[in-house]
Design an enzyme around this catalytic site. Structure first.
Site, short mmCIF file in Angstrom:
data_model
loop_
_atom_site.label_atom_id
_atom_site.label_comp_id
_atom_site.label_asym_id
_atom_site.label_seq_id
_atom_site.Cartn_x
_atom_site.Cartn_y
_atom_site.Cartn_z
N CYS A 194 17.77 -12.44 12.80
CA CYS A 194 17.51 -10.68 11.30
C CYS A 194 17.11 -9.53 12.15
O CYS A 194 16.90 -9.76 13.25
CB CYS A 194 15.72 -11.02 10.75
SG CYS A 194 15.32 -9.48 9.82
N HIS A 245 1.68 0.22 9.23
CA HIS A 245 1.22 0.38 7.71
C HIS A 245 -0.12 1.97 7.63
O HIS A 245 -0.26 2.33 6.52
CB HIS A 245 -0.11 -0.83 8.04
CG HIS A 245 0.36 -1.80 8.64
ND1 HIS A 245 0.37 -2.90 8.98
CD2 HIS A 245 1.93 -2.13 8.26
CE1 HIS A 245 0.85 -3.58 9.19
NE2 HIS A 245 2.15 -3.47 8.61
N LYS A 291 3.64 -6.31 14.54
CA LYS A 291 2.60 -7.31 14.99
C LYS A 291 3.90 -8.51 15.44
O LYS A 291 3.21 -9.20 16.68
CB LYS A 291 1.87 -7.49 13.87
CG LYS A 291 0.89 -6.52 13.74
CD LYS A 291 -0.10 -6.83 15.09
CE LYS A 291 -1.54 -6.22 15.33
NZ LYS A 291 -2.94 -5.85 15.12
N LYS A 345 10.74 -0.80 15.74
CA LYS A 345 10.23 -0.86 14.63
C LYS A 345 8.90 -1.62 15.54
O LYS A 345 8.66 -2.50 15.65
CB LYS A 345 10.39 -1.53 13.92
CG LYS A 345 9.52 -1.58 12.67
CD LYS A 345 9.74 -1.98 11.31
CE LYS A 345 8.86 -2.34 10.45
NZ LYS A 345 9.07 -3.91 9.54
N CYS A 387 10.65 -11.03 6.30
CA CYS A 387 11.27 -9.86 5.76
C CYS A 387 10.78 -10.58 3.96
O CYS A 387 10.73 -9.82 3.48
CB CYS A 387 12.48 -9.46 5.31
SG CYS A 387 13.11 -8.89 7.19
N HIS A 415 -1.77 -2.29 11.32
CA HIS A 415 -0.85 -1.49 12.80
C HIS A 415 -0.51 -0.38 12.17
O HIS A 415 -0.76 0.20 10.74
CB HIS A 415 -0.53 -1.86 13.69
CG HIS A 415 1.35 -2.35 13.08
ND1 HIS A 415 1.49 -1.41 12.26
CD2 HIS A 415 1.59 -3.27 12.68
CE1 HIS A 415 2.81 -1.72 12.32
NE2 HIS A 415 3.32 -3.57 11.81
N CYS A 422 14.75 -14.98 5.98
CA CYS A 422 14.38 -14.40 7.53
C CYS A 422 13.21 -14.65 6.64
O CYS A 422 12.29 -13.45 5.58
CB CYS A 422 14.07 -13.15 7.79
SG CYS A 422 13.43 -12.71 8.79
N HIS A 475 13.91 -7.74 12.38
CA HIS A 475 12.47 -9.13 12.98
C HIS A 475 13.55 -9.73 14.26
O HIS A 475 12.31 -10.19 15.32
CB HIS A 475 11.66 -10.20 12.46
CG HIS A 475 11.37 -9.26 11.32
ND1 HIS A 475 11.81 -9.50 10.06
CD2 HIS A 475 9.92 -9.14 11.28
CE1 HIS A 475 10.60 -9.01 9.24
NE2 HIS A 475 9.44 -8.74 10.46
N1 MSP Z 1 4.10 -7.35 0.84
C1 MSP Z 1 5.34 -5.88 1.57
C2 MSP Z 1 5.93 -4.75 0.80
C3 MSP Z 1 5.59 -5.72 -1.41
S1 MSP Z 1 5.06 -3.98 -1.94
C4 MSP Z 1 5.34 -3.91 -3.64
C5 MSP Z 1 5.33 -5.71 2.63
N2 MSP Z 1 4.84 -5.72 4.05
S2 MSP Z 1 4.61 -5.35 5.48
O1 MSP Z 1 3.46 -5.00 5.75
O2 MSP Z 1 5.41 -5.83 6.16
O3 MSP Z 1 4.86 -3.68 4.92
C6 MSP Z 1 4.62 -3.00 4.18
C7 MSP Z 1 5.19 -1.43 5.05
O4 MSP Z 1 4.36 -1.20 6.55
C8 MSP Z 1 6.15 -1.41 4.71
O5 MSP Z 1 6.60 -0.53 3.77
C9 MSP Z 1 6.88 -1.01 6.07
O6 MSP Z 1 7.84 -0.33 6.15
C10 MSP Z 1 5.60 -0.57 7.11
N3 MSP Z 1 5.73 -1.28 8.26
C11 MSP Z 1 5.46 -1.56 8.87
N4 MSP Z 1 5.83 -1.65 9.82
C12 MSP Z 1 6.24 0.35 10.08
C13 MSP Z 1 6.12 1.04 10.95
N5 MSP Z 1 6.54 0.44 12.55
N6 MSP Z 1 6.51 1.98 10.24
C14 MSP Z 1 6.41 2.10 9.56
N7 MSP Z 1 5.84 1.22 8.95
C15 MSP Z 1 5.88 0.31 9.20
O7 MSP Z 1 6.55 -5.00 3.54
#
Ligand code: MSP
Length: 539
Positions: A163, A34, A317, A314, A143, A31, A140, A166
């Site tokens: 959490c 990411h 998904k 935040k 997380c 989304h 969680c 979430h």
């Molecule tokens: N798999 C772990 C990261 C491992 S790194 C060795 C993870 N994955 S994640 O897919 O949940 O999130 C990845 C990144 O996306 C994180 O840095 C997280 O902060 C970012 N984001 C997820 N949702 C977000 C927003 N709504 N806004 C900005 N970034 C966010 O955590």
């Protein structure tokens, strides 16, 4: 603040400017949140490439752990099948669509990763850094993390805890597993933060980490035995490695740790780990401690970005607030998308996406200020000089002011984007220059000067149009890391390639050298850079 390492491409085995994104969980599709970090890293690395540095940009996917396993189960496929499908159908295509120029893409289920991870943890085990113990606590799955009491919210019943990220119930986990002696590293970590004040950015994030480590750092549970979707511990195959310990190592396994010492020496330590603020502790506490235990150098910087928010929460998904980037690129285009989030939200703070704000910036900044400038200048060179760029034969103070404005914009953008990761500030500096050029044209009124047929009048008109075209030449270079397709279109319309070579070969060092665009270049009207937007699609 400035990274003084020489990343020049000339030195044999000179260290590369190495930037990483987090590796994303593939339980779902990407989304906006990411894409935000991945675009930021892309702009940063394109900027450094444009400085002529050796650069390495890494992204990838995090494929182990309970969250992925449960999603695969729910969809009636194996976790590997699930990951393969999502990576190929959703993640990689999105990065291509957004023009992300990553140098590698690591998947944690790849052999090149899992084999090295096993060696790494075996080494720590042999050194006595890992021991067997028991743990119980609230966990969680969203997380993939044990939670502290302060990180929980009250749920619907007296026993239920949620959490805080979430807003979902945590699970009580009670296990015998292996632990990493994280607590033993508190002192060394604090010493390291003190000696390297720029290691964690922004300052607010740094303070949070310091407070966390100064409190009571606990040993870290690093294995699970209740499910098997993970990297088996080499000395006890009943356990798989905790997904985070496996995931963090992607930064070294992809860089050649344990497989290609020469490449590893060139790439490690990383210059910047880009992370979301929710995963800062893993990168600024656990990861450095693991590296210390292994005797490896620590990354130079960990930079945390804020969250994209929806309705004060935040975007995610799991909360059904995730917006697909393609929902926006289909309307605004890829380049405007890349521009918007970095321009509108100061890196490091939370920000909300709004359709109205995006539309307003698109129209005023991209279409009016920038796009119109480009098309007006091309149209006038066409009309008054048959498309052949005239020479600036009568430059004076007004032209000098434009050249000075460019030098200022380049210095500011280089510092802000290249060093401080202040993308909004750097882009604003470039657009200040665009504004200045618009102001210059308004003052000089070339459309009026064009009515003066005298030799003097022609010379003046030639000078004004050359100045504006030359300013656009520099703007194309400065915006190339942010909006590569648009910059390329502008480059082509200025006829710059014939005289200066490919846009990709231009450097930050020469962009401010006034007068590079050769007189006689063939300027064509080209495509409209930012067409008028269609009506907003119905929700
Ligand atoms: N798999 C772990 C990261 C491992 S790194 C060795 C993870 N994955 S994640 O897919 O949940 O999130 C990845 C990144 O996306 C994180 O840095 C997280 O902060 C970012 N984001 C997820 N949702 C977000 C927003 N709504 N806004 C900005 N970034 C966010 O955590």
């Amino acid at each position: 603040m400035a990274d003084t390492t020489d990343h020049s491409t000339t030195g044999a085995n000179a260290p590369a400017y190495y930037v990483s994104t987090p590796i994303y969980y593939v339980n779902d599709r990407p989304h906006l949140g990411h894409a935000y970090t991945t675009v930021a890293g892309d702009v940063l690395t394109r900027w450094h490439r444009q400085r002529g540095e050796k650069v390495w940009y890494l992204t990838g996917t995090d494929e182990h752990g309970q969250k992925i396993m449960r999603t695969a189960d729910a969809n009636g496929v194996t976790p590997q099948e699930w990951c393969d499908k999502l990576v190929e159908e959703a993640w990689k295509p999105l990065w291509r669509h957004l023009e992300i120029a990553n140098d590698d893409f690591i998947r944690t289920t790849e052999e090149r990763h899992t084999a090295r991870v096993q060696e790494f943890v075996q080494d720590l085990y042999d050194k006595g850094e890992i021991y067997k113990g028991g743990y119980s606590g609230p966990y969680c799955v969203g997380c993939e993390e044990f939670k502290l009491p302060s990180e929980l919210l009250d749920g619907a019943t007296e026993d239920e805890k949620l959490c805080s990220v979430h807003k979902r119930p945590v699970e009580w986990l009670e296990e015998e597993n292996y632990f990493f002696r994280l607590s033993a590293y508190a002192e060394r970590l604090l010493e390291f933060y003190a000696a390297n004040p720029d290691f964690i950015q922004p300052a607010s994030a740094r303070n949070e980490v310091l407070r966390f480590v100064e409190q009571d750092l606990k040993d870290l549970s690093i294995s699970r035995s209740t499910f098997n979707w993970g990297v088996p511990l080499p000395w006890d195959e009943k356990h798989v490695l905790y997904v985070w310990v496996d995931a963090l190592q992607n930064y070294i396994t992809a860089a050649g740790y344990g497989s290609d010492p020469e490449r590893f020496a060139e790439l490690w330590p990383a210059s910047v780990h880009l992370v979301g603020k929710d995963i800062l502790r893993f990168h600024a506490v656990i990861w450095p401690a693991m590296l210390m235990a292994a005797g490896l150098p620590l990354p130079k910087r960990v930079v945390a970005n804020g969250w994209l928010m929806v309705g004060g929460e935040k975007m995610s998904k799991s909360n059904l607030t995730g917006i697909a980037p393609t929902d926006l690129t289909s309307h605004f285009g890829v380049d405007a998308y890349r521009y918007y989030f970095l321009r509108a939200i100061p890196f490091g703070t939370d920000g909300s996406f709004s359709w109205e704000d995006f539309t307003a910036r698109y129209t005023s900044e991209l279409a009016n200020d920038f796009g119109n400038l480009a098309s007006r200048v091309a149209a006038m060179v066409g009309k008054y000089f048959d498309g052949s760029l005239p020479a600036a034969v009568a430059s004076g103070d007004a032209e000098q002011a434009v050249a000075d404005g460019l030098a200022k914009a380049v210095a500011a953008a280089d510092l802000k984007i290249g060093e401080e990761l202040d993308f909004a500030g750097g882009i604003a500096a470039i657009f200040e220059f665009v504004k200045q050029v618009n102001g210059y044209l308004t003052e000089q009124e070339p459309w009026k000067v064009a009515k003066d047929d005298s030799e003097e009048g022609r010379a003046r008109l030639a000078t004004i149009l050359y100045t504006a075209a030359e300013a656009l030449r520099a703007t194309a270079v400065l915006l190339n890391p942010v909006m590569p397709s648009t910059a390329e279109k502008l480059w082509v319309s200025l006829g710059a390639e014939a005289g200066l070579g490919a846009l990709s070969a231009q450097t930050v060092a020469t962009v401010a050298d006034w007068g590079r665009l050769p007189a006689g270049s063939t300027v064509t009207k080209g495509e409209i850079l930012f067409p008028r937007l269609e009506e907003k699609p119905a929700a």
